[in-house]
Design a protein around this motif. Structure first.
Motif, short mmCIF file in Angstrom:
data_model
loop_
_atom_site.label_atom_id
_atom_site.label_comp_id
_atom_site.label_asym_id
_atom_site.label_seq_id
_atom_site.Cartn_x
_atom_site.Cartn_y
_atom_site.Cartn_z
N SER A 33 0.89 -1.05 0.00
CA SER A 33 0.01 0.04 -0.04
C SER A 33 0.77 1.24 0.03
N ARG A 41 -7.69 1.05 -9.90
CA ARG A 41 -7.78 2.16 -10.18
C ARG A 41 -6.67 2.88 -11.04
N ALA A 64 0.96 4.11 -3.02
CA ALA A 64 0.40 5.53 -2.83
C ALA A 64 1.70 6.30 -3.40
N GLU A 98 -7.89 -3.47 -0.01
CA GLU A 98 -7.51 -2.35 -0.35
C GLU A 98 -6.58 -2.13 -1.43
N ASP A 99 -5.51 -3.05 -1.17
CA ASP A 99 -4.46 -2.90 -2.28
C ASP A 99 -5.18 -3.33 -3.51
N GLU A 112 -8.20 -2.85 -4.53
CA GLU A 112 -9.08 -1.73 -5.45
C GLU A 112 -8.15 -0.84 -5.84
N ARG A 113 -6.80 -0.11 -5.26
CA ARG A 113 -6.02 0.68 -5.79
C ARG A 113 -5.45 0.27 -6.91
N GLU A 138 1.43 6.45 -7.08
CA GLU A 138 0.40 7.42 -7.69
C GLU A 138 0.97 8.71 -8.02
#
Length: 334
Positions: free
Chosen positions: A178, A212, A182, A205-206, A208-209, A185
């Protein structure tokens, strides 16, 4: 001397414990071919086979020493002095990083194994300290024996404008993908981030990111061990933001491949990396972003990290690991 080696780690060949078991057994045989090493077949029945039937198999072989590279002993007695390798104790430091339902292993099997063994091998000073602090073990019972790095990891010619930023590890909280996502990005760079590793647990969560971020990140899934050398060698740098590692094999494999490394400054990672990597707080997204931009944008820095990394990785050999392991195995008989 007849040594029976627990082959439990070989049931997970692509995991770190499987790699360690395979490499240390090969190096032990090469170092002292006159000694007898036996790896009995693991029974198919899970609990009873592992903890009750398997020890009977070991006793039947009448070994001088039982060596457990996978970090624990079967509950049943093997009838001889035992040596256990401790890899990492992250689950005791941060149980929230792991799936539930591991009470038998964490509360009974591992503590019992570490107290019962005649001698212990820790893969790093960091792991040895954790063993003393968590279980109250006598530090004199623990010998630190670093892993080696396989010669299959070696540099390869790389195109100056090609490559990718590489992450290698199971997607789970401890590996801290994560923070890297971040940081990535906020970087505008044409190279992709390549994520090599299977889906572990608590990865929602990872994922989903990752979805994206689209084509800026390529997810390879689990990579076979034999494919790792080429993957490392083709990378512009390795980013290893783990919160905790027992040793840091990934860092040294990348260094041996001539790949610059950015790694976390926690647990055993500074011990493995020495001064041959950029070390960053695993929770500092801005620091990771800055480190990635420096390595990707500064050719002289990347070349210096590559040189220092090759020198550092050369210090870790399975031949040395085997020699020190034989010393421990011999000592328990005396």
């Amino acid at each position: 001397m007849h040594v029976v080696v627990d082959g439990y780690g070989l049931t997970r060949p692509s995991a770190g414990i499987g790699t360690y078991t395979r490499e240390i057994v090969s190096a032990l045989r090469e170092a002292q071919p006159e000694r007898e090493l036996t790896i009995p077949r693991q029974p198919g029945v899970r609990f009873f086979g592992r903890h009750l039937i398997y020890p009977l198999t070991v006793r039947h072989l009448r070994p001088d020493v039982f060596f457990a590279p996978a970090g624990h002993l079967p509950i049943g007695a093997t009838g001889c002095p035992e040596v256990v390798t401790i890899h990492d104790l992250a689950i005791y430091r941060h149980p929230e990083w792991f799936p539930e339902g591991q009470t038998l292993a964490t509360q009974i099997v591992v503590p019992r194994s570490l107290r019962r063994a005649r001698a212990l091998i820790a893969v790093s000073e960091s792991t040895a300290r954790d063993a003393v602090q968590i279980f109250g073990l006598d530090r004199e019972r623990i010998e630190v024996v670093h892993h080696g790095v396989s010669p299959r990891f070696a540099p390869a010619p790389a195109a100056p404008d090609g490559g990718y930023v590489l992450f290698v590890g199971t997607i789970e909280p401890r590996k801290n993908l994560s923070t890297l996502l971040a940081a990535w990005e906020g970087i505008d760079h044409p190279l992709p981030l390549v994520v090599a590793g299977g889906w572990g647990w608590r990865w929602e969560e990872d994922r989903e990111r990752l979805e994206r971020m689209g084509d800026r990140v390529r997810v390879l899934g689990e990579v076979r061990y034999e494919d790792l050398p080429a993957l490392y060698a083709g990378a512009r740098c390795l980013a290893h933001p783990a919160w905790y590692e027992g040793f840091g094999m990934t860092v040294l494999e990348a260094m041996a491949s001539g790949t610059p490394v950015i790694a976390s400054n926690t647990s055993s990672l500074p011990e493995a990396a020495g001064d041959a990597a950029i070390l960053v707080d695993p929770g500092d997204v801005e620091a990771w972003r800055a480190a990635l931009q420096r390595v990707l944008g500064d050719g002289d820095l990347a070349a210096d990290l590559r040189r220092r990394g090759l020198e550092r990785a050369a210090e870790f050999t399975w031949r040395n690991a085997a020699a020190r392991t034989w010393t421990v195995l011999e000592r328990v008989l005396r």
